[in-house]
Scaffold this motif. Sequence first.
Motif, PDB file in Angstrom:
ATOM      1  N   LYS A 153     -38.005  13.183  16.650  1.00 20.30           N
ATOM      2  CA  LYS A 153     -37.021  12.803  15.644  1.00 20.30           C
ATOM      3  C   LYS A 153     -37.422  13.337  14.285  1.00 20.30           C
ATOM      4  CE  LYS A 153     -34.300   8.833  14.156  1.00 20.30           C
ATOM      5  NZ  LYS A 153     -34.073   7.390  14.328  1.00 20.30           N
ATOM      6  N   ALA A 154     -36.498  13.995  13.623  1.00 20.85           N
ATOM      7  CA  ALA A 154     -36.785  14.582  12.319  1.00 20.85           C
ATOM      8  C   ALA A 154     -36.913  13.500  11.257  1.00 20.85           C
ATOM      9  CB  ALA A 154     -35.675  15.544  11.922  1.00 20.85           C
ATOM     10  N   GLU A 155     -37.726  13.784  10.253  1.00 25.06           N
ATOM     11  CA  GLU A 155     -37.769  12.921   9.092  1.00 25.06           C
ATOM     12  C   GLU A 155     -36.558  13.229   8.212  1.00 25.06           C
ATOM     13  OE1 GLU A 155     -41.482  12.912   7.053  1.00 25.06           O
ATOM     14  OE2 GLU A 155     -42.617  13.238   8.906  1.00 25.06           O
ATOM     15  N   LYS A 156     -36.163  12.270   7.432  1.00 27.71           N
ATOM     16  CA  LYS A 156     -35.002  12.489   6.585  1.00 27.71           C
ATOM     17  C   LYS A 156     -35.319  13.520   5.503  1.00 27.71           C
ATOM     18  CE  LYS A 156     -35.972   8.615   3.468  1.00 27.71           C
ATOM     19  NZ  LYS A 156     -35.476   7.308   2.963  1.00 27.71           N
ATOM     20  N   THR A 157     -34.313  14.263   5.126  1.00 25.77           N
ATOM     21  CA  THR A 157     -34.435  15.238   4.048  1.00 25.77           C
ATOM     22  C   THR A 157     -34.046  14.565   2.734  1.00 25.77           C
ATOM     23  OG1 THR A 157     -33.938  17.089   5.513  1.00 25.77           O
ATOM     24  CG2 THR A 157     -33.584  17.434   3.161  1.00 25.77           C
ATOM     25  N   CYS A 158     -34.835  14.791   1.692  1.00 25.37           N
ATOM     26  CA  CYS A 158     -34.600  14.168   0.391  1.00 25.37           C
ATOM     27  C   CYS A 158     -34.413  15.250  -0.673  1.00 25.37           C
ATOM     28  CB  CYS A 158     -35.778  13.280  -0.012  1.00 25.37           C
ATOM     29  SG  CYS A 158     -36.316  12.113   1.249  1.00 25.37           S
ATOM     30  N   HIS A 159     -33.486  15.007  -1.574  1.00 17.88           N
ATOM     31  CA  HIS A 159     -33.296  15.910  -2.698  1.00 17.88           C
ATOM     32  C   HIS A 159     -33.071  15.076  -3.946  1.00 17.88           C
ATOM     33  CE1 HIS A 159     -32.023  19.774  -4.590  1.00 17.88           C
ATOM     34  NE2 HIS A 159     -31.391  18.935  -5.397  1.00 17.88           N
ATOM     35  N   ARG A 160     -33.811  15.416  -5.026  1.00 20.12           N
ATOM     36  CA  ARG A 160     -33.673  14.712  -6.293  1.00 20.12           C
ATOM     37  C   ARG A 160     -33.378  15.712  -7.399  1.00 20.12           C
ATOM     38  NH1 ARG A 160     -39.124  10.959  -5.869  1.00 20.12           N
ATOM     39  NH2 ARG A 160     -38.331   9.468  -4.341  1.00 20.12           N
ATOM     40  N   GLU A 161     -32.582  15.271  -8.341  1.00 18.50           N
ATOM     41  CA  GLU A 161     -32.238  16.140  -9.463  1.00 18.50           C
ATOM     42  C   GLU A 161     -31.948  15.290 -10.690  1.00 18.50           C
ATOM     43  OE1 GLU A 161     -29.021  19.685 -10.408  1.00 18.50           O
ATOM     44  OE2 GLU A 161     -29.770  19.362  -8.380  1.00 18.50           O
ATOM     45  N   ARG A 162     -32.357  15.799 -11.847  1.00 17.78           N
ATOM     46  CA  ARG A 162     -32.087  15.126 -13.116  1.00 17.78           C
ATOM     47  C   ARG A 162     -31.595  16.164 -14.111  1.00 17.78           C
ATOM     48  NH1 ARG A 162     -35.192  13.524 -17.958  1.00 17.78           N
ATOM     49  NH2 ARG A 162     -34.449  11.471 -18.673  1.00 17.78           N
ATOM     50  N   ARG A 163     -30.482  15.850 -14.776  1.00 21.95           N
ATOM     51  CA  ARG A 163     -29.946  16.791 -15.760  1.00 21.95           C
ATOM     52  C   ARG A 163     -29.224  16.050 -16.878  1.00 21.95           C
ATOM     53  NH1 ARG A 163     -25.505  20.503 -12.834  1.00 21.95           N
ATOM     54  NH2 ARG A 163     -27.175  20.735 -11.300  1.00 21.95           N
ATOM     55  N   LEU A 164     -29.135  16.704 -18.007  1.00 21.63           N
ATOM     56  CA  LEU A 164     -28.418  16.163 -19.156  1.00 21.63           C
ATOM     57  C   LEU A 164     -26.982  16.670 -19.126  1.00 21.63           C
ATOM     58  CD1 LEU A 164     -28.653  14.587 -21.890  1.00 21.63           C
ATOM     59  CD2 LEU A 164     -29.161  16.813 -22.944  1.00 21.63           C
ATOM     60  N   VAL A 165     -26.021  15.748 -19.216  1.00 18.10           N
ATOM     61  CA  VAL A 165     -24.614  16.135 -19.237  1.00 18.10           C
ATOM     62  C   VAL A 165     -23.996  15.684 -20.550  1.00 18.10           C
ATOM     63  CG1 VAL A 165     -24.348  16.109 -16.733  1.00 18.10           C
ATOM     64  CG2 VAL A 165     -23.950  14.023 -18.018  1.00 18.10           C
ATOM     65  N   ARG A 166     -23.016  16.396 -21.022  1.00 22.49           N
ATOM     66  CA  ARG A 166     -22.467  16.137 -22.354  1.00 22.49           C
ATOM     67  C   ARG A 166     -21.234  15.227 -22.312  1.00 22.49           C
ATOM     68  NH1 ARG A 166     -18.546  20.009 -23.815  1.00 22.49           N
ATOM     69  NH2 ARG A 166     -18.165  21.622 -22.260  1.00 22.49           N
ATOM     70  N   PHE A 167     -21.356  14.191 -21.514  1.00 23.42           N
ATOM     71  CA  PHE A 167     -20.346  13.134 -21.478  1.00 23.42           C
ATOM     72  C   PHE A 167     -21.075  11.798 -21.425  1.00 23.42           C
ATOM     73  CE2 PHE A 167     -18.260  16.852 -19.729  1.00 23.42           C
ATOM     74  CZ  PHE A 167     -17.060  16.867 -20.418  1.00 23.42           C
ATOM     75  N   SER A 168     -20.427  10.771 -21.910  1.00 19.77           N
ATOM     76  CA  SER A 168     -21.064   9.459 -21.975  1.00 19.77           C
ATOM     77  C   SER A 168     -21.286   8.884 -20.581  1.00 19.77           C
ATOM     78  CB  SER A 168     -20.198   8.494 -22.782  1.00 19.77           C
ATOM     79  OG  SER A 168     -18.982   8.228 -22.094  1.00 19.77           O
ATOM     80  N   MET A 169     -22.147   7.886 -20.507  1.00 16.94           N
ATOM     81  CA  MET A 169     -22.398   7.195 -19.243  1.00 16.94           C
ATOM     82  C   MET A 169     -21.099   6.666 -18.647  1.00 16.94           C
ATOM     83  SD  MET A 169     -25.746   4.970 -20.391  1.00 16.94           S
ATOM     84  CE  MET A 169     -25.582   3.863 -18.983  1.00 16.94           C
ATOM     85  N   GLU A 170     -20.264   6.080 -19.486  1.00 22.95           N
ATOM     86  CA  GLU A 170     -19.026   5.473 -18.998  1.00 22.95           C
ATOM     87  C   GLU A 170     -18.103   6.500 -18.353  1.00 22.95           C
ATOM     88  OE1 GLU A 170     -20.351   5.022 -21.929  1.00 22.95           O
ATOM     89  OE2 GLU A 170     -20.918   2.892 -21.918  1.00 22.95           O
ATOM     90  N   LYS A 171     -18.009   7.686 -18.964  1.00 23.55           N
ATOM     91  CA  LYS A 171     -17.116   8.706 -18.430  1.00 23.55           C
ATOM     92  C   LYS A 171     -17.621   9.257 -17.098  1.00 23.55           C
ATOM     93  CE  LYS A 171     -14.393   8.315 -21.873  1.00 23.55           C
ATOM     94  NZ  LYS A 171     -13.223   7.427 -21.673  1.00 23.55           N
ATOM     95  N   VAL A 172     -18.918   9.514 -17.019  1.00 24.97           N
ATOM     96  CA  VAL A 172     -19.473  10.049 -15.773  1.00 24.97           C
ATOM     97  C   VAL A 172     -19.400   8.995 -14.674  1.00 24.97           C
ATOM     98  CG1 VAL A 172     -21.468  11.124 -14.687  1.00 24.97           C
ATOM     99  CG2 VAL A 172     -20.994  11.553 -17.103  1.00 24.97           C
ATOM    100  N   PHE A 173     -19.631   7.732 -15.046  1.00 24.76           N
ATOM    101  CA  PHE A 173     -19.507   6.644 -14.080  1.00 24.76           C
ATOM    102  C   PHE A 173     -18.100   6.579 -13.500  1.00 24.76           C
ATOM    103  CE2 PHE A 173     -18.479   2.351 -12.811  1.00 24.76           C
ATOM    104  CZ  PHE A 173     -19.600   1.927 -12.112  1.00 24.76           C
ATOM    105  N   GLU A 174     -17.094   6.731 -14.346  1.00 24.98           N
ATOM    106  CA  GLU A 174     -15.708   6.679 -13.884  1.00 24.98           C
ATOM    107  C   GLU A 174     -15.432   7.761 -12.843  1.00 24.98           C
ATOM    108  OE1 GLU A 174     -13.370   4.589 -14.429  1.00 24.98           O
ATOM    109  OE2 GLU A 174     -14.055   3.440 -16.167  1.00 24.98           O
TER     110      GLU A 174
END
Length: 228
Positions: free
Chosen positions: A67-88
């Motif tokens: 059985k394969a182990e799960k594949t994980c991918h992480r990413e962090r970036r700055l976007v030029r919209f507010s938290m509320e807009k990206v959340f929507e």
Amino acid sequence: SSWAARGMRGLMRASWDPQTSTARSCGTCRRHRGTNRHVLPSHALTEVSPAVRHFWSNNSFLPSLGKAEKTCHRERRLVRFSMEKVFEVVSNVQDYQVFLPWCRSSRFLEGGVQKHSNLSDSRALAELEVGFKGLSERYISEITMIRPSYIRVKAVDSTLFDVLTSEWKFTSGPSPHSCWLEFQVDFRFRNELYNQVASTFQEEVTTRMIGAFEQRCRDLYEHSDEKR
């Protein structure tokens, strides 16, 4: 049989060295623990006969590979919209079919997010259909949301995926109209051959998906009264 032996030799010759991959995976993934296990390039399945593809995807054969182990991918970036807009944008699952690559349909089954709702915490069930490189799957996801900082989407009824979980975290950026977006996806197919193939194109999928969400923000907010 001779066709199976030829098919296996052909697939092994087409193997890919995981040490040359540039995908950014978390430290617990097998690809970052110095293993010598090979994975297959995405074109391998299209270069062999249907009979050989059937042999390799036969579940009675695959358990011997482990059985394969799960594949994980992480990413962090700055976007030029507010938290509320990206959340929507991220929480509006029913619109995924409009802009998200490989998403063929999406709809809420229970719950959902009402725009500008005063509720900070909420849960929902959604049905999504995805298709990629010959694979197609319709599955149900459980969605947990904490406005406007966190979203978790977990597949709870899928015949294709053994594990499929994505998490979004939003924190304030250096300006009022920006935010830090942290994204992580963990997945494992039930079919071991699909796990081998998927590891060669998972960075492409993730990069395009994140880009699609950013473009959706631009489409909705850059030329409207709700800009940012």
